[in-house]
Scaffold this active site. Structure first.
Site, short mmCIF file in Angstrom:
data_model
loop_
_atom_site.label_atom_id
_atom_site.label_comp_id
_atom_site.label_asym_id
_atom_site.label_seq_id
_atom_site.Cartn_x
_atom_site.Cartn_y
_atom_site.Cartn_z
N ASN A 1 0.81 -1.23 0.00
CA ASN A 1 0.00 0.00 0.00
C ASN A 1 0.84 1.28 0.00
O ASN A 1 0.30 2.36 -0.23
CB ASN A 1 -1.00 0.00 1.16
N HIS B 1 -5.48 3.34 2.98
CA HIS B 1 -6.26 2.13 3.24
C HIS B 1 -7.76 2.35 3.00
O HIS B 1 -8.46 1.43 2.58
CB HIS B 1 -6.01 1.63 4.67
N THR C 1 2.81 -7.09 2.77
CA THR C 1 1.54 -6.40 3.00
C THR C 1 0.88 -6.93 4.26
O THR C 1 1.12 -8.07 4.66
CB THR C 1 0.60 -6.53 1.78
N THR C 2 0.06 -6.09 4.88
CA THR C 2 -0.65 -6.45 6.10
C THR C 2 -2.01 -7.04 5.74
O THR C 2 -2.87 -6.31 5.23
CB THR C 2 -0.89 -5.19 6.98
N PRO C 3 -2.22 -8.34 5.95
CA PRO C 3 -3.55 -8.90 5.67
C PRO C 3 -4.58 -8.20 6.57
O PRO C 3 -4.36 -8.05 7.77
CB PRO C 3 -3.40 -10.37 6.04
N GLU D 1 13.41 2.57 14.10
CA GLU D 1 12.98 3.79 13.38
C GLU D 1 12.84 4.93 14.38
O GLU D 1 12.84 6.10 14.00
CB GLU D 1 11.62 3.55 12.69
N ASP E 1 11.08 0.90 0.39
CA ASP E 1 10.13 1.07 1.48
C ASP E 1 8.72 1.34 0.93
O ASP E 1 7.87 0.46 0.92
CB ASP E 1 10.56 2.21 2.42
N ASP E 2 8.51 2.58 0.47
CA ASP E 2 7.19 2.99 -0.03
C ASP E 2 7.40 3.86 -1.26
O ASP E 2 7.41 5.09 -1.15
CB ASP E 2 6.45 3.77 1.06
C1 6MZ Z 1 6.82 1.18 9.55
C2 6MZ Z 1 5.60 1.03 7.61
C3 6MZ Z 1 6.44 1.99 6.99
O1 6MZ Z 1 0.85 -3.42 4.65
O2 6MZ Z 1 -1.08 -1.95 4.03
N1 6MZ Z 1 4.66 0.68 6.73
N2 6MZ Z 1 5.80 0.63 8.88
N3 6MZ Z 1 7.66 2.10 9.03
C4 6MZ Z 1 7.50 2.55 7.75
N4 6MZ Z 1 8.35 3.52 7.31
C5 6MZ Z 1 7.97 4.67 6.60
N5 6MZ Z 1 6.00 2.16 5.74
C6 6MZ Z 1 4.92 1.34 5.58
O3 6MZ Z 1 1.28 -1.25 3.50
C7 6MZ Z 1 1.21 -0.10 4.31
C8 6MZ Z 1 1.61 -0.41 5.73
O4 6MZ Z 1 3.01 -0.74 5.80
C9 6MZ Z 1 3.57 -0.28 7.02
C10 6MZ Z 1 2.45 0.41 7.80
O5 6MZ Z 1 1.87 -0.53 8.69
C11 6MZ Z 1 1.46 0.76 6.69
O6 6MZ Z 1 0.14 0.89 7.16
P1 6MZ Z 1 0.27 -2.48 3.63
O7 6MZ Z 1 0.26 -3.07 2.24
#
Ligand code: 6MZ
Length: 357
Positions: A22, A70, A102-104, A222, A297-298
């Site tokens: 996500n 989400h 990913t978080t189920p 972190e 990461d994202d």
């Molecule tokens: C910690 C992170 C993150 O799982 O819904 N997430 N957790 N530190 C970070 N650093 C910036 N970046 C993302 O993807 C989104 C979720 O991944 C985790 C968080 O729980 C976020 O809600 P999914 O696919």
């Protein structure tokens, strides 16, 4: 950013080991989804637009953004769509092995269970059409069409436990991971807002996962919670993500335990976890020959790509093409797939080096 150097980074085969589904959604897709929900009156489109377009976010603000994402990606068909797009985006920049996490999610109001969420993810994977995807540990499951000569990419999944979850919910995720091993689920990740939740809540589920032979990676350090960092290193996870706020003692422990670190440069700078790139711990770990791997990461939330992360490392730390290629290749050692996959990936890199020289 030098265009020629960036293109070179794109052309190098790469291994991505820390990517949240996500967090990797295209902005264009988020806008499209927001417009639909805006028209239905579920959200106010301009509010969403402002949040998505904001460039610099503190770590705290990032988690507010995830809550918003989400809402936009909540139903099964959207989960399928974003999975397909995210995998194709990684494939387009020459990622040859992707561990997508990913978080189920369970959402009773739309009949979503953690399992049905993951089934939607798997459907997205099967819908990928730009590359052949190998996602089964036995190498039997691919989306290959007969006689295909398309590029091949390996995809494996990590199921994330969100730090907001209870011990029971974390255990449910681990059991789901065990159930889905044949579908390419290789491990468990602990993530979410680092100031939320306690290590002791997740430990029973993580211990069980490890005993059952699942791989474990933890978001670690972190924020400067040295007690938790210590407990996490003592747990001996197979990898950790970030490792930003370690004190001397934990730094020493990490190095002696030789736990590979997933490094997310842009994420750390954007969230101000590290104040400036020239003091990033990449340098120290790299010089110490500590196992590390560059990751996104994202990529959606931080407007980056794995090629950009390599380019950033090269320009910030003065690494030449040989070093960059080696950095990409050495990541094979830290993947959570079997030796057959590693051997195949090494062959891919050997082929690539001939073409690049
Ligand atoms: C910690 C992170 C993150 O799982 O819904 N997430 N957790 N530190 C970070 N650093 C910036 N970046 C993302 O993807 C989104 C979720 O991944 C985790 C968080 O729980 C976020 O809600 P999914 O696919």
């Amino acid at each position: 950013m030098n265009r020629e150097e960036l293109e070179w980074c794109v052309s190098v085969p790469k291994v991505e080991l820390h990517a949240h589904l996500n967090g990797s959604v295209r902005n264009s897709t988020l806008f499209e989804l927001a417009r639909v929900l805006g028209d239905k009156g579920v959200i106010v489109f301009s509010d969403v637009e402002n949040v998505i377009m904001k460039d610099d976010r503190t770590l705290h603000e990032v988690f507010k953004l995830f809550d918003l994402i989400h809402i936009l990606t909540t139903d099964h068909s959207t989960v399928t769509r974003i999975t397909k797009e995210v995998i194709e985006d990684f494939a387009a920049e020459n990622v040859v092995y992707l561990e997508l996490r990913t978080t189920p999610k369970r959402n009773d109001s739309i009949g979503m269970s953690k399992r049905s969420y993951m089934d939607a993810v798997m459907e997205g994977l099967r819908a990928v059409s730009s590359v052949d995807v190998d996602y089964s540990p036995a190498g039997l499951k691919t989306n290959t069409f007969n006689g295909s000569t398309r590029k091949k990419m390996y995809v494996r999944f990590l199921l994330s436990i969100d730090r907001r979850e209870s011990t029971e919910a974390a255990m449910e995720t681990v059991k789901l991971a065990l159930e889905m091993r044949d579908l390419g689920v290789v491990g468990i990740d602990l993530s979410g807002n680092p100031i939320v939740g306690n290590w002791s809540t997740f430990l029973p589920a993580l211990k069980f996962a490890k005993e059952q032979g699942l791989y474990i990676t933890l978001h670690c350090g972190e924020v400067p919670n040295q007690e938790e960092i210590k407990a996490m290193i003592d747990f001996l996870p197979h990898r950790i993500g970030h490792a930003c706020c370690f004190d001397e003692e934990n730094w020493r422990k990490l190095k002696s335990a030789k736990i590979p670190v997933e490094i997310c440069l842009t994420s750390n700078i954007r969230t101000e976890t590290i104040s400036s790139i020239d003091i990033h711990h990449f340098v120290d770990l790299y010089k110490a020959k500590h196992p590390l791997v560059l990751c996104t990461d994202d990529s959606g939330v931080f407007s980056t790509s794995l090629s950009r992360e390599y380019n950033l490392a090269s320009s910030s730390f003065g690494l030449g093409k040989t070093e960059m290629f080696q950095l990409a290749e050495i990541a094979i050692n830290f993947i959570f797939a079997d030796d057959g996959v590693k051997t195949d990936l090494r062959a891919t890199f050997e082929e690539a080096v001939k073409k690049l020289n």
